[in-house]
Scaffold this motif. Structure first.
Motif, PDB file in Angstrom:
ATOM      1  N   TYR A  52       0.825  -1.201   0.000  1.00 33.86           N
ATOM      2  CA  TYR A  52       0.000   0.000   0.000  1.00 33.86           C
ATOM      3  C   TYR A  52       0.863   1.257   0.000  1.00 33.86           C
ATOM      4  CZ  TYR A  52      -3.588  -3.377   1.214  1.00 33.86           C
ATOM      5  OH  TYR A  52      -4.442  -4.461   1.206  1.00 33.86           O
ATOM      6  N   ALA A  92     -13.103  -2.195  -1.526  1.00 33.44           N
ATOM      7  CA  ALA A  92     -13.067  -2.572  -0.109  1.00 33.44           C
ATOM      8  C   ALA A  92     -11.790  -2.070   0.546  1.00 33.44           C
ATOM      9  CB  ALA A  92     -13.182  -4.092   0.029  1.00 33.44           C
ATOM     10  N   GLU A  93     -10.667  -2.193  -0.159  1.00 35.03           N
ATOM     11  CA  GLU A  93      -9.394  -1.713   0.386  1.00 35.03           C
ATOM     12  C   GLU A  93      -9.342  -0.187   0.425  1.00 35.03           C
ATOM     13  OE1 GLU A  93      -6.842  -4.109   1.642  1.00 35.03           O
ATOM     14  OE2 GLU A  93      -8.944  -4.739   1.641  1.00 35.03           O
ATOM     15  N   ARG A 140     -11.284   0.773   3.464  1.00 30.67           N
ATOM     16  CA  ARG A 140     -10.555   0.409   4.684  1.00 30.67           C
ATOM     17  C   ARG A 140      -9.407   1.376   4.947  1.00 30.67           C
ATOM     18  NH1 ARG A 140      -6.318  -3.077   6.213  1.00 30.67           N
ATOM     19  NH2 ARG A 140      -5.853  -3.652   4.055  1.00 30.67           N
ATOM     20  N   LYS A 141      -8.693   1.755   3.893  1.00 33.17           N
ATOM     21  CA  LYS A 141      -7.517   2.601   4.053  1.00 33.17           C
ATOM     22  C   LYS A 141      -7.834   4.095   4.070  1.00 33.17           C
ATOM     23  CE  LYS A 141      -4.064  -0.406   4.088  1.00 33.17           C
ATOM     24  NZ  LYS A 141      -3.026  -0.451   5.164  1.00 33.17           N
ATOM     25  N   ARG A 178     -12.494   6.920   5.866  1.00 30.84           N
ATOM     26  CA  ARG A 178     -12.735   7.963   6.858  1.00 30.84           C
ATOM     27  C   ARG A 178     -12.222   9.314   6.371  1.00 30.84           C
ATOM     28  NH1 ARG A 178     -10.907   6.824  12.936  1.00 30.84           N
ATOM     29  NH2 ARG A 178     -12.472   5.187  12.562  1.00 30.84           N
ATOM     30  N   LYS A 204     -19.198   1.661  -1.127  1.00 28.83           N
ATOM     31  CA  LYS A 204     -18.452   1.426   0.101  1.00 28.83           C
ATOM     32  C   LYS A 204     -18.378   2.646   1.009  1.00 28.83           C
ATOM     33  CE  LYS A 204     -17.227  -2.890  -0.378  1.00 28.83           C
ATOM     34  NZ  LYS A 204     -17.668  -3.938   0.586  1.00 28.83           N
TER      35      LYS A 204
END
Length: 252
Positions: free
Chosen positions: A54, A120-121, A124-125, A128, A166
């Motif tokens: 990442y 999805a990643e 997640r990363k 926010r 998402k």
């Protein structure tokens, strides 16, 4: 009810056309048994997940490119130091080399299902952070219509739809269009890329009311495409234009 039927439809497709791992492209089991229960399968093989790298800091404060060794002393990458970018800022999820083959298959070999893992990643990363920016619309980089028909899909649109699901920000596909069939960007240097894209995009609505938008593309190189689109939206009254790409290179 609509969401349930859509989920049922998607699960049915997974049984008929098994999902592929975005790293090795091998079949991923549509279901798995966990704690005595039958559950939906994973989006990636566990062993392949270890190969995914990442984007990590320190990062360029403008485009989000990893700064590498110069990160201890610099705030911006060399490109952003010398180029006036129209976009406000940018984010990327994966380090380019670890996912180059995956993104190639997603883009050119019909592996549209990879977008579920990518999104999805992303959530997640960066979910926010993206939600905190006040983004009102997710807009994929448009593809020239004849090229889209030839390929069968626009990978940026597929990705934008999944990311929209998402992170809960609406996606729009018909606000801006690509009106010129430009040369492939990989054939051009930085100056050529910018000249290649002049007057390539056109906003199709006269009432763009968004103040903050997020542009979606697959790879960030020099930012020429994002800049041209950002410029169009700024001229239409948008105040902040962020971008998100799957991958980005690193300053050497």
């Amino acid at each position: 009810m609509k969401k349930f039927l859509l989920t049922l439809y998607e699960e049915g497709l997974n049984l008929i056309f098994p999902r592929r791992c975005p790293v090795c492209d091998g079949v991923v089991a549509p279901y798995m048994v966990a704690k005595g229960r039958l559950r939906a399968g994973q989006l990636i093989h566990p062993k392949c997940r270890k190969q995914v790298k990442y984007v990590t800091g320190p990062l360029c404060l403008k485009c989000g490119k990893p700064l590498g060794k110069q990160g201890e002393y610099a705030e911006y990458c060399e490109d952003c130091k010398k180029t006036r970018h129209y976009f406000t800022g940018g984010f990327s999820v994966f380090e380019y080399r670890s996912m180059a083959s995956s993104i190639y298959r997603f883009k050119y070999r019909g592996r549209q299902e990879y977008a579920t893992f990518y999104a999805a990643e992303t959530a997640r990363k960066l979910g926010r952070k993206l939600r905190s920016l006040g983004i009102e619309a997710i807009i994929p980089v448009p593809m020239y219509e004849k090229k889209k028909i030839s390929r069968g899909y626009n990978q940026a649109e597929i990705l934008a739809r999944e990311i929209s699901k998402k992170i809960g920000i609406r996606e729009y596909e018909n606000i801006i269009k690509r009106i010129q069939n430009t040369r492939p960007m990989k054939e051009l240097d930085a100056r050529g890329r910018r000249n290649n894209l002049k007057k390539a995009f056109n906003i199709t609505r006269n009432d763009v009311k968004f103040k903050c938008i997020l542009i979606i593309d697959d790879i960030y190189t020099t930012g020429s495409t994002i800049d041209e689109i950002a410029h169009e939206f700024l001229m239409a009254g948008v105040e902040k234009v962020y971008f998100l790409t799957l991958s980005i290179g690193q300053t050497t």
